[in-house]
Design an enzyme around this catalytic site. Structure first.
Site, PDB file in Angstrom:
ATOM      1  N   TYR A 206      -0.993  -0.908  10.103  1.00  8.44           N
ATOM      2  CA  TYR A 206      -1.006  -1.650   9.032  1.00  8.44           C
ATOM      3  C   TYR A 206       0.364  -1.158   8.089  1.00  8.44           C
ATOM      4  O   TYR A 206       0.546  -2.242   7.436  1.00  8.44           O
ATOM      5  CB  TYR A 206      -2.221  -0.780   8.235  1.00  8.44           C
ATOM      6  CG  TYR A 206      -2.599  -1.379   6.893  1.00  8.44           C
ATOM      7  CD1 TYR A 206      -3.307  -2.731   6.910  1.00  8.44           C
ATOM      8  CD2 TYR A 206      -2.280  -0.434   5.714  1.00  8.44           C
ATOM      9  CE1 TYR A 206      -3.496  -2.828   5.445  1.00  8.44           C
ATOM     10  CE2 TYR A 206      -2.517  -1.125   4.556  1.00  8.44           C
ATOM     11  CZ  TYR A 206      -3.214  -2.189   4.193  1.00  8.44           C
ATOM     12  OH  TYR A 206      -3.404  -2.668   3.208  1.00  8.44           O
TER      13      TYR A 206
ATOM     14  N   LYS B 202       2.657  -3.964   6.259  1.00  3.54           N
ATOM     15  CA  LYS B 202       2.948  -4.083   4.974  1.00  3.54           C
ATOM     16  C   LYS B 202       4.607  -3.972   4.649  1.00  3.54           C
ATOM     17  O   LYS B 202       5.120  -4.602   3.789  1.00  3.54           O
ATOM     18  CB  LYS B 202       2.092  -3.141   4.131  1.00  3.54           C
ATOM     19  CG  LYS B 202       0.832  -3.429   4.016  1.00  3.54           C
ATOM     20  CD  LYS B 202       0.502  -4.618   3.477  1.00  3.54           C
ATOM     21  CE  LYS B 202      -0.977  -4.818   3.107  1.00  3.54           C
ATOM     22  NZ  LYS B 202      -1.110  -6.178   2.312  1.00  3.54           N
TER      23      LYS B 202
ATOM     24  N   SER C 125       0.874  -1.265   0.085  1.00  2.79           N
ATOM     25  CA  SER C 125      -0.021  -0.012  -0.076  1.00  2.79           C
ATOM     26  C   SER C 125       0.864   1.373  -0.004  1.00  2.79           C
ATOM     27  O   SER C 125       2.049   1.189   0.578  1.00  2.79           O
ATOM     28  CB  SER C 125      -0.907  -0.153   1.261  1.00  2.79           C
ATOM     29  OG  SER C 125      -1.059   1.348   1.485  1.00  2.79           O
ATOM     30  N   SER C 126       0.314   2.253  -0.452  1.00  5.31           N
ATOM     31  CA  SER C 126       1.308   3.479  -0.533  1.00  5.31           C
ATOM     32  C   SER C 126       1.264   4.009   0.851  1.00  5.31           C
ATOM     33  O   SER C 126       2.426   4.938   0.807  1.00  5.31           O
ATOM     34  CB  SER C 126       0.546   4.737  -1.552  1.00  5.31           C
ATOM     35  OG  SER C 126      -0.676   4.924  -1.051  1.00  5.31           O
ATOM     36  N   CYS C 127       0.706   3.695   1.989  1.00  3.12           N
ATOM     37  CA  CYS C 127       0.847   4.113   3.258  1.00  3.12           C
ATOM     38  C   CYS C 127       2.026   3.514   3.740  1.00  3.12           C
ATOM     39  O   CYS C 127       2.500   3.996   4.981  1.00  3.12           O
ATOM     40  CB  CYS C 127      -0.460   3.879   4.020  1.00  3.12           C
ATOM     41  SG  CYS C 127      -0.582   2.162   4.364  1.00  3.12           S
TER      42      CYS C 127
ATOM     43  N   HIS D 199     -13.054   2.859   2.659  1.00  2.00           N
ATOM     44  CA  HIS D 199     -12.226   4.031   2.247  1.00  2.00           C
ATOM     45  C   HIS D 199     -13.237   5.181   2.063  1.00  2.00           C
ATOM     46  O   HIS D 199     -14.235   5.071   1.411  1.00  2.00           O
ATOM     47  CB  HIS D 199     -11.340   3.580   1.182  1.00  2.00           C
ATOM     48  CG  HIS D 199     -10.344   2.701   1.689  1.00  2.00           C
ATOM     49  ND1 HIS D 199     -10.362   1.191   1.734  1.00  2.00           N
ATOM     50  CD2 HIS D 199      -8.961   2.958   2.506  1.00  2.00           C
ATOM     51  CE1 HIS D 199      -9.388   0.576   2.089  1.00  2.00           C
ATOM     52  NE2 HIS D 199      -8.571   1.714   2.740  1.00  2.00           N
TER      53      HIS D 199
HETATM   54  P1  GDP Z   1      -6.289   6.937   3.780  1.00  2.00           P
HETATM   55  O1  GDP Z   1      -5.951   7.545   2.296  1.00  2.00           O
HETATM   56  O2  GDP Z   1      -5.525   5.847   4.246  1.00  2.00           O
HETATM   57  O3  GDP Z   1      -6.224   8.266   4.547  1.00  2.00           O
HETATM   58  O4  GDP Z   1      -7.804   6.624   3.844  1.00  2.00           O
HETATM   59  P2  GDP Z   1      -9.394   6.827   3.543  1.00  2.00           P
HETATM   60  O5  GDP Z   1      -9.671   6.453   2.128  1.00  2.00           O
HETATM   61  O6  GDP Z   1     -10.146   6.226   4.686  1.00  2.00           O
HETATM   62  O7  GDP Z   1      -9.380   8.434   3.582  1.00  2.00           O
HETATM   63  C1  GDP Z   1      -8.873   9.335   2.905  1.00  2.00           C
HETATM   64  C2  GDP Z   1      -9.146  10.774   3.326  1.00  2.00           C
HETATM   65  O8  GDP Z   1     -10.826  10.977   3.089  1.00  2.00           O
HETATM   66  C3  GDP Z   1      -8.945  11.285   4.605  1.00  2.00           C
HETATM   67  O9  GDP Z   1      -8.565  12.566   4.612  1.00  2.00           O
HETATM   68  C4  GDP Z   1     -10.376  11.514   5.305  1.00  2.00           C
HETATM   69  O10 GDP Z   1     -10.525  12.193   6.379  1.00  2.00           O
HETATM   70  C5  GDP Z   1     -11.184  11.565   4.013  1.00  2.00           C
HETATM   71  N1  GDP Z   1     -12.782  11.115   4.338  1.00  2.00           N
HETATM   72  C6  GDP Z   1     -13.727  12.302   4.046  1.00  2.00           C
HETATM   73  N2  GDP Z   1     -14.901  11.547   4.317  1.00  2.00           N
HETATM   74  C7  GDP Z   1     -14.509  10.238   4.641  1.00  2.00           C
HETATM   75  C8  GDP Z   1     -15.386   9.205   4.709  1.00  2.00           C
HETATM   76  O11 GDP Z   1     -16.494   9.195   4.891  1.00  2.00           O
HETATM   77  N3  GDP Z   1     -14.559   7.853   5.013  1.00  2.00           N
HETATM   78  C9  GDP Z   1     -13.291   7.588   4.809  1.00  2.00           C
HETATM   79  N4  GDP Z   1     -12.821   6.578   5.145  1.00  2.00           N
HETATM   80  N5  GDP Z   1     -12.587   8.843   4.554  1.00  2.00           N
HETATM   81  C10 GDP Z   1     -13.059  10.070   4.556  1.00  2.00           C
END
Ligand code: GDP
Length: 319
Positions: free
Chosen positions: A145, A149, A116-118, A188
């Site tokens: 996580y 990875k 993952s890119s994280c 996500h």
């Molecule tokens: P990340 O890429 O590992 O940070 O994972 P996410 O896909 O869960 O979140 C990406 C970004 O989207 C973060 O800045 C969250 O705060 C924002 N975000 C906004 N609304 C939502 C939501 O309803 N669900 C999730 N998962 N993230 C959200």
């Protein structure tokens, strides 16, 4: 670095895809069939508990694959990662350790590990080259996580160095597509927003609340592009360094929210819940290594989003 020193996989080789009911695993299986593979086996939790070492070894002994795609993992969005780091760390370490041990025991020659890119530091240069790995502190919301990875990437390198296994690692950016988890709080951002905006249209709500400030930037790759990249790597890549898999452009979460609103036909107000974490400010991958071995993505975010939103609407309409 000679990155194209491998020959395409034998289409009659037995390929085991771990995580076969997940977003990525299920599409990798479809692509394998489309590319003429005649012996494809999918494994998910009902077939084998990959957190159990003995069960995993026994399962591999019965299948005896020549090629493995490891798309099995405990995954989730920012909230799930932030609230259950112990499970995200332990389950992912167990799954990949058991799987690598069993694959090595039956002599698997080609294995693709999906990371993952994280895994990259929170404040990496943008776009992030593979060489940024282990150069700085991680984003706190998903460090457990990420460490699991990173251990996977190091394990793949170690099997190569110590035992000569031709195993490789790919680091995809945020993946999306039909068949994803659309859980309202655990998924996500992209599927979570499709669901929330869709429900707002259905209920006639005038407002949709989105998490964070809207300023973080994310890069999204359609699962069909990722599956195609995985097969391309198995055919053409054999090197200890991981390969980034991305589309080359990113959007802010605010832009993403507008795109999702357009895709589902929501015309109301978007507001921001700043009590929710933003996570890492930006993680755009440098994909020049992948481009150098002749692969590029084909699916534009607006098109992919529209298809995914349509799939979601159809699937909730059908249930
Ligand atoms: P990340 O890429 O590992 O940070 O994972 P996410 O896909 O869960 O979140 C990406 C970004 O989207 C973060 O800045 C969250 O705060 C924002 N975000 C906004 N609304 C939502 C939501 O309803 N669900 C999730 N998962 N993230 C959200």
């Amino acid at each position: 670095m000679d990155m194209t020193k491998t020959v395409p996989l034998d289409r009659s080789a037995t390929v085991l895809v771990a995580g076969s009911t997940g977003l990525v695993g299920s599409v990798v299986i479809r692509h394998l069939h489309e590319q003429g593979f005649t012996s494809v086996v999918g494994a998910h939790t009902a077939d084998v508990d990959l957190t159990d070492p003995a069960a995993t070894t026994e399962y591999f002994d019965s299948i005896r694959p020549a090629v493995v795609v490891d798309a099995a993992a405990r995954v989730g969005g920012i909230d799930a990662n932030n609230s259950e780091p112990v499970e995200f760390l332990n389950d992912n370490l167990r799954i990949q350790t058991n799987l690598f041990t069993a694959a090595h025991a039956v002599g698997v020659d080609r294995l693709l590990f999906l990371g993952s890119s994280c895994i990259y530091p929170k404040y990496s240069p943008q776009p992030i080259p593979e060489s940024a790995l282990l150069t700085g502190p991680l984003e706190e919301t998903n460090d457990a996580y990420a460490i699991a990875k990173i251990a996977g990437v190091i394990a793949v390198r170690s099997y190569r160095r110590q035992y000569g296994r031709r195993w490789i690692s790919a680091m995809p950016t945020n993946v999306y597509g039909p068949g994803d988890s659309f859980h309202p709080t655990r998924s996500h951002v992209l599927p979570a927003l499709i669901r929330r905006f869709h429900e707002a249209v259905e209920s006639g709500a005038e407002e949709v609340v989105v998490w964070g400030t809207g300023t973080p930037r994310r890069e999204f790759i359609h699962v069909d592009d990722l599956a195609a990249a995985c097969l391309h790597l198995l055919d053409h890549y054999d090197d200890p360094e991981p390969v980034n898999v991305g589309c080359g452009t990113d959007v802010s979460i605010a832009q993403l929210a507008s795109l999702v609103a357009d895709a589902v036909g929501f015309t109301g107000r978007i507001t921001w819940d700043v009590s929710k974490p933003d996570g890492t400010p930006r993680k755009l991958l440098d994909t020049s290594r992948l481009a150098g071995i002749g692969w590029k993505p084909a699916i534009d975010l607006v098109d992919g989003l529209r298809d995914t939103a349509r799939w979601y609407a159809d699937s909730v309409g059908a249930s």
